[in-house]
Design an enzyme around this catalytic site. Sequence first.
Site, PDB file in Angstrom:
ATOM      1  N   GLU A  98      -3.589  -3.898  -6.956  1.00  0.00           N
ATOM      2  CA  GLU A  98      -2.429  -3.243  -6.335  1.00  0.00           C
ATOM      3  C   GLU A  98      -1.929  -4.068  -5.163  1.00  0.00           C
ATOM      4  O   GLU A  98      -2.724  -4.653  -4.427  1.00  0.00           O
ATOM      5  CB  GLU A  98      -2.884  -1.843  -5.869  1.00  0.00           C
ATOM      6  N   ASP A 149       0.740  -3.408  -2.019  1.00  0.00           N
ATOM      7  CA  ASP A 149       1.469  -2.268  -1.430  1.00  0.00           C
ATOM      8  C   ASP A 149       2.343  -2.582  -0.244  1.00  0.00           C
ATOM      9  O   ASP A 149       1.886  -3.221   0.705  1.00  0.00           O
ATOM     10  CB  ASP A 149       0.464  -1.262  -0.828  1.00  0.00           C
ATOM     11  N   GLU A 192       4.167   0.213   2.270  1.00  0.00           N
ATOM     12  CA  GLU A 192       4.390   1.638   2.525  1.00  0.00           C
ATOM     13  C   GLU A 192       5.087   1.774   3.864  1.00  0.00           C
ATOM     14  O   GLU A 192       4.662   1.159   4.845  1.00  0.00           O
ATOM     15  CB  GLU A 192       3.068   2.408   2.576  1.00  0.00           C
TER      16      GLU A 192
END
Length: 281
Positions: A99, A101, A103
């Site tokens: 993953e 990311d 955010e």
Amino acid sequence: MASHSIFFSVLLVASLIAVASAGSLNENFDITWGDGRAQFLNNGQLLSLTLDKTSGSGFQSKNEYLFGKIDMQIKLVPGNSAGTVTAYYLSSEGPTHDEIDFEFLGNVTGQPYTLHTNVFSQGKGGREQQFRLWFDPTTDFHTYSILWNPQRIVFSVDGTPIREFRNLESMGIPFPKNQPMRIYSSLWDAEDWATQGGRIKTDWSKAPFKASYRNFNADACVSRNGRSSCTSASPWMNQQLDATGQSRMRWVQKNYMIYNYCTDLQRFPQGLPKECTVTLS
Ligand SMILES: *[C@@H]1O[C@H](CO)[C@@H](O)[C@H](O)[C@H]1NC(C)=O
């Protein structure tokens, strides 16, 4: 004559690449949840996610990618966005997933967003780095990019690299390179922890909250049935940060980084993660 046709086919190839890599959002993404709270607008040139007290919303890419240079322009929830989280990430599936990311944690009016980043390889994350931005991400669209090739992952904001995660398999650290990933995004409520550690709750009188997306561009390898094919000759496959990129990244990390797992000795009393010894040197 011959040189004309060569010239023409170069043009043709160039335009095919452009068509293959930059599509409208509705060609590249499916809305996956939110019961009407996510919408394609302007013939698929714009996508908006909304969040209200009942639900957030989200979308995911139709394609799975294995390496690429992926750009998205995002305009974040304006005003009092405390408690909201806009997540934009790549992820594979399964218990040992990879993953990458971004955010965005909202804040009360006038206070800065936190840009949170993380990298998981083979199910293991815990590699958080957080940043402030050097602009207000709610008044306009800004470009958030991921360069992912077999040697490195580079996170960039408006073309400025903010973080690099290098392939250190030689040190026994898994690197995401075998599992195709989809692109996901969602707008959801995280009032329990997102803003100032959960002290500031979502102000539902301001709902619906809205984030917008446009100008998606994936110069990437699309993975289908275990086979991967790329939308271009992929100069980014070997791309690394040049001297300018490195000095831009140092500037961001010096002035805008607010958390780095690699310096969090309290969190890792037994010693920092192995990759941090390299990052720091
Ligand atoms: C919100 O603003 C406060 C005060 O400037 C800051 O401490 C905090 O890190 C900001 N971001 C979040 C997500 O709470």
